[in-house]
Scaffold this active site. Structure first.
Site, mmCIF file in Angstrom:
data_model
loop_
_atom_site.group_PDB
_atom_site.id
_atom_site.type_symbol
_atom_site.label_atom_id
_atom_site.label_comp_id
_atom_site.label_asym_id
_atom_site.label_seq_id
_atom_site.Cartn_x
_atom_site.Cartn_y
_atom_site.Cartn_z
ATOM 1 N N ASP A 28 -73.824 51.244 11.510
ATOM 2 C CA ASP A 28 -73.928 50.174 12.507
ATOM 3 C C ASP A 28 -74.054 48.808 11.834
ATOM 4 O OD1 ASP A 28 -74.075 49.055 14.988
ATOM 5 O OD2 ASP A 28 -76.114 49.711 15.428
ATOM 6 N N HIS A 45 -65.390 45.507 9.845
ATOM 7 C CA HIS A 45 -64.952 46.911 9.826
ATOM 8 C C HIS A 45 -64.240 47.240 8.511
ATOM 9 C CE1 HIS A 45 -66.363 47.362 13.821
ATOM 10 N NE2 HIS A 45 -65.386 46.712 14.412
ATOM 11 N N LEU A 139 -67.526 68.450 -1.259
ATOM 12 C CA LEU A 139 -68.146 67.783 -0.101
ATOM 13 C C LEU A 139 -67.325 68.009 1.172
ATOM 14 C CD1 LEU A 139 -70.162 65.577 1.052
ATOM 15 C CD2 LEU A 139 -68.375 63.916 0.504
HETATM 16 C C1 FPP Z 1 -70.451 49.703 14.061
HETATM 17 O O1 FPP Z 1 -70.508 48.348 13.868
HETATM 18 C C2 FPP Z 1 -69.212 50.229 13.577
HETATM 19 C C3 FPP Z 1 -68.227 50.818 14.321
HETATM 20 C C4 FPP Z 1 -68.255 51.043 15.766
HETATM 21 C C5 FPP Z 1 -67.033 51.258 13.700
HETATM 22 C C6 FPP Z 1 -67.345 51.952 12.431
HETATM 23 C C7 FPP Z 1 -66.170 52.053 11.632
HETATM 24 C C8 FPP Z 1 -66.178 51.951 10.272
HETATM 25 C C9 FPP Z 1 -67.312 51.689 9.401
HETATM 26 C C10 FPP Z 1 -64.985 52.165 9.571
HETATM 27 C C11 FPP Z 1 -64.195 53.197 10.230
HETATM 28 C C12 FPP Z 1 -63.856 54.205 9.332
HETATM 29 C C13 FPP Z 1 -62.865 55.001 9.630
HETATM 30 C C14 FPP Z 1 -62.551 56.078 8.701
HETATM 31 C C15 FPP Z 1 -62.092 54.810 10.870
HETATM 32 P P1 FPP Z 1 -70.496 47.440 15.153
HETATM 33 O O2 FPP Z 1 -69.097 46.977 15.377
HETATM 34 O O3 FPP Z 1 -71.096 48.165 16.282
HETATM 35 O O4 FPP Z 1 -71.386 46.265 14.668
HETATM 36 P P2 FPP Z 1 -72.334 45.363 15.566
HETATM 37 O O5 FPP Z 1 -73.332 46.294 16.209
HETATM 38 O O6 FPP Z 1 -72.960 44.447 14.572
HETATM 39 O O7 FPP Z 1 -71.471 44.660 16.557
#
Ligand code: FPP
Length: 253
Positions: A28, A45, A139
């Site tokens: 997150d 991201h 893994l």
């Molecule tokens: C949370 O940050 C993140 C997500 C919803 C997407 C997570 C995705 C990745 C880390 C990369 C994806 C990897 C693959 C393999 C597809 P947020 O956007 O909710 O952040 P915020 O809460 O600060 O807005």
């Protein structure tokens, strides 16, 4: 070529750490990481994928057997369309850039979640990644994509109900093990440790059934900043926890 014993000692995890067999991670804070730097959320991201790549390597080096990461939840469909498209493309790009490395590192990839709403080309890609890594014995990297814990349990219930309706299963035979076997994570151990970054302290529909006895560790850093120091600190916290599984004596995991 001789290997310096000191360098091996450096790679091995400190003896005081207890290494969980299964770690789940709610990655997150990508958006907040980007906002704090005046960047677009999508750049957060992109950095998030780098942190994920790094975590996979850490899990291999520290001997974690299973890693589940939450990369797109069934609730994420409420995000702006262009961000959804971006995250979907990120999965495609991650596969394109990392598949060979994952195979070389003996990583088995599983992608769990609902296939409903996914484009046929993405479903083919997921099937292909799983097939190409299925025989790997290192893994197990489980990517929760279009995943929701409640939806997973509902899907398992429907699967078992169909068995009952067809006369192949009696209602009395629906045990906890039978339900676990009908989940996407069938055959995997439950997570011992669930990490959530960015200071939020919620489960957000992640591995609801499987997390029954997981230890939760919440860290302040946003996901793109999660590095080896963060990982070791989390493992140290985990090592200090008494896991009693409802009993009175601490159980070593
Ligand atoms: C949370 O940050 C993140 C997500 C919803 C997407 C997570 C995705 C990745 C880390 C990369 C994806 C990897 C693959 C393999 C597809 P947020 O956007 O909710 O952040 P915020 O809460 O600060 O807005």
């Amino acid at each position: 070529m001789s290997i310096d014993p000191a360098s091996i000692a450096e790679l091995a995890p400190p003896a005081s750490l207890r290494i969980p067999a299964h770690i789940g991670v709610i990655m997150d804070g990508n958006g907040r990481w980007a906002k704090a730097r005046g960047k677009r959320r999508t750049e957060g991201h992109i950095e998030g994928v780098k942190a994920l790549r790094n975590l996979v390597e850490l899990c291999i080096n520290y001997g974690v057997a299973n890693l589940t990461v939450f990369s797109f939840s069934s609730e994420n469909w409420t995000r702006p369309k262009d961000e959804i498209v971006f995250i979907f493309n990120l999965l495609r790009r991650f596969v394109a850039s990392d598949l060979q490395r994952l195979i070389r590192n003996n990583v088995q990839v599983r992608i769990i979640g609902s296939r409903d709403g996914l484009e046929p080309s993405l479903i083919r890609l997921i099937d292909d990644v799983e097939a190409k890594t299925a025989a790997n014995t290192g893994l197990v990297l489980i990517v929760a994509f279009n995943y929701g814990g409640k939806a997973e349990i509902a899907e398992a219930a429907r699967k078992l109900a169909r068995e009952v309706a067809a006369g192949r299963l009696s209602p009395e035979a629906i045990t906890e093990d039978r339900i676990a076997g009908a989940l996407y994570t069938a055959g995997l151990p439950d997570p011992d440790l669930i990490i959530r970054t960015s200071g939020e302290q919620r489960i957000s529909n992640f591995l609801l059934w499987q997390a029954a006895y997981a230890e939760f560790v919440f860290v302040e850093e946003n996901w793109p900043d999660f590095n080896e120091d963060s990982f070791v600190r989390v493992l140290e916290t985990f090592a200090r926890r008494d896991r009693r599984f409802g009993g009175v004596e601490a159980v070593q995991s």
